[in-house]
Design an enzyme around this catalytic site. Structure first.
Site, short mmCIF file in Angstrom:
data_model
loop_
_atom_site.label_atom_id
_atom_site.label_comp_id
_atom_site.label_asym_id
_atom_site.label_seq_id
_atom_site.Cartn_x
_atom_site.Cartn_y
_atom_site.Cartn_z
N HIS A 122 0.83 -1.20 0.00
CA HIS A 122 0.00 0.00 0.00
C HIS A 122 0.87 1.25 0.00
O HIS A 122 2.04 1.24 0.37
CB HIS A 122 -0.94 0.01 1.20
CG HIS A 122 -0.24 0.05 2.52
ND1 HIS A 122 0.40 1.18 3.00
CD2 HIS A 122 -0.04 -0.91 3.45
CE1 HIS A 122 0.95 0.91 4.17
NE2 HIS A 122 0.69 -0.35 4.47
N ASP A 418 3.85 -4.43 4.11
CA ASP A 418 5.29 -4.71 4.22
C ASP A 418 5.54 -6.11 4.75
O ASP A 418 6.49 -6.78 4.35
CB ASP A 418 6.00 -3.65 5.07
CG ASP A 418 5.49 -3.56 6.50
OD1 ASP A 418 4.41 -4.10 6.80
OD2 ASP A 418 6.15 -2.89 7.32
#
Length: 530
Positions: A122, A418
């Site tokens: 994102h 992540d």
């Protein structure tokens, strides 16, 4: 901490409880706030497959090199001097005001691009944590083309998202907002910067693939696969990326699929051995941190300025908020004199100490190797699905085969976190790759060699045979194929700078488990310790 998807199943809940118990043992009965800190400050390791993200080592994008050239920008060359933690942090921000060249879509002449599978992290988001006694960063999370950074597609994107009710939404995704919409950003909300980052990403790939006719103008719903976790920042990032790639796409043909786990492991999430490696890695990280006296003094100084107990400041994960200030050009937080502390402002030097420790942890993580074992088991389900999709597309392209009604899944977008992308890079053997910045992307391309020219022999030295299949892996536009475990030993200096697909298939189905002394996922997951 890593981005959470919510809705974890019972096995995840049990694992979370076990992790918390182990941490209690490690700290030896320390206060609950300290335990909370140990979870929050872990650089990139989730406590379960479904957790919240935390900031970590930044990366620097860099411009790509053509096929066949050295690929070292996202696999940095090690120098004698230590990396600068401030410049690394700016790379992590991934400001969309720089020019970036994408090397996706490049291949030898006349090769056919069969499919592309993309994982994105994102875009830029508001912090997940706030620093006590300080003002939260003043950032507007509504979208406006008159505010920087902007993008030529931003206004039309906003309008198009208003028709999203025509799409098909799995599970709870239909109730997730399709645009960030708070004038004062909420915790973890995607910012306008994050939207612009992915409009640019999508547009970069649109330019890279348009000549390959990957998705024809009359593409069918089956040919496009979109999946995301349940967080608004991943859904919105995925939609921005898709709009950049396919402006004004037909909502009626889009299905947004929900991945409950940040590991995108679907129905294959249960893996006890993966959880054990994760717990061991968490203990390694904890030991490294508590042994760092400079880091401890730094936190004490910061806490003294703010008038807070050191453990409370640490538990507030200040690096998350400070990164947001840095990325958005805001001054670091200040407190007035006489507010229970010394007063003053947090400093760039203090920020740099925390970032330096995170970079040190990254080096130690690679040295010890526990994270790599965790990553192999964590990302096998995703990699196995990637391989299966490639095989289906390859079979569908065989001469004389009747095409499947509606076609195959030729373009996949997985909008993740992540803590999804970092283990993916590690599992592929890209241990030296820079940590996933905001709006990072990993791309898998499937290529097919052309038929021989009239009068040409079926096979010549250094040339592919008719219909041979190849894979390319790219990270932030850089070709990293020959840094992967499955293709590192392949002769990439030959006249054919591509990796045979069979190398990747063997790696996913068997070879990747050698690091945990197993030959299959089930065998690796359920083998008893020792």
């Amino acid at each position: 901490m890593a981005d959470a998807t919510g809705g974890a199943d019972q096995s995840h809940d049990k694992m979370l409880a076990r992790n918390r118990f182990l941490l209690l043992v490690v700290v030896g009965g320390a206060a609950l706030a300290v335990i909370s800190l140990s979870l929050q400050f872990l650089n990139l390791i989730p406590t379960t497959p479904i957790v919240e993200e935390r900031p970590f080592q930044a990366i620097d994008g860099g411009v790509g090199a053509p096929l066949g050239k050295s690929r070292k920008r996202v696999i940095p060359v090690h120098h004698a001097h230590e990396p600068n933690p401030i410049s690394e942090a700016y790379g992590y921000c991934n400001s969309p005001n720089h020019t970036e060249q994408a090397w996706e879509g490049h291949s030898p002449a006349d090769y056919t691009l069969l499919s592309v599978q993309v994982m994105i992290r994102h875009g830029d988001r508001y912090p997940l944590y706030s620093i006590p006694k300080t003002k939260r960063p003043a950032i507007d999370c509504t979208l406006s083309s008159s505010r920087r950074p902007s993008h030529p597609l931003l206004n039309s994107f906003i309008g198009h998202m208003g028709h999203g009710g025509r799409g098909h939404w799995e599970s709870t995704l239909g109730s997730v907002p399709r645009l960030p919409n708070h004038s004062a950003c909420e915790m973890g909300e995607l910012t306008q910067t994050g939207v612009v980052q992915h409009l640019r990403n999508g547009q970069l790939l649109q330019q890279a693939y348009k000549r390959h006719n990957l998705l024809p103008s009359d593409w069918s719903p089956r040919q496009l696969w979109v999946e995301t976790t349940g967080k608004s920042r991943t859904l919105q990032s995925g939609l921005a990326f898709l709009y950049g790639f396919l402006p004004d796409f037909d909502w009626s043909k889009l299905t947004a699929r929900h991945q409950w786990s940040t590991l995108f492991c679907g129905s294959a999430c249960d893996c006890p051995a993966r959880n054990r490696y994760l717990e061991e890695e968490q203990r390694r990280q904890y030991r490294l941190r508590v042994a760092d006296t400079k880091l401890e003094r730094n936190y004490a100084d910061m806490a003294r300025t703010l008038g807070l107990p050191t453990r409370q400041l640490r538990a507030a994960n200040p690096i998350d908020s400070l990164l947001c200030h840095l990325c958005h050009g805001l001054s670091f937080p200040c407190v007035p004199m006489g507010d229970g502390g010394a007063g003053g402002c947090l400093t760039m030097a203090q920020f740099a100490v925390i970032r330096r420790q995170q970079l040190d942890d990254e080096v130690d993580r690679r040295r010890v190797g526990l994270y790599h074992k965790y990553a192999v088991l964590a990302m096998y389900p995703y990699l196995n699905r990637t391989a299966a999709k490639m095989e289906r597309v390859a079979k569908g392209s065989e001469a004389g085969r009747q095409p499947r009604a509606g076609g195959e899944e030729v373009f996949t977008v997985s909008s993740a976190h992540d803590v999804t992308m970092a283990p993916l890079l590690s599992a592929l053997g890209l241990e030296e790759a820079r940590f996933p910045r905001f709006a990072a992307r990993v791309v898998f391309e499937l290529w097919k060699s052309p038929p021989p020219a009239p009068g040409q022999l079926k096979k010549r030295a250094g040339k592919a045979k008719d219909g041979e299949l190849f894979i390319r892996v790219l990270y932030n536009g850089e070709d990293v194929t020959f840094h992967t475990t499955f293709c590192r030993s392949h002769d990439h200096h030959a006249s054919l700078p591509l990796c045979p697909l069979k190398n990747f298939l063997s790696f996913v189905r068997r070879d990747m488990f050698s690091v945990v002394n197993a030959t299959s996922y089930q065998g690796a997951c359920y083998r008893r310790p020792g």
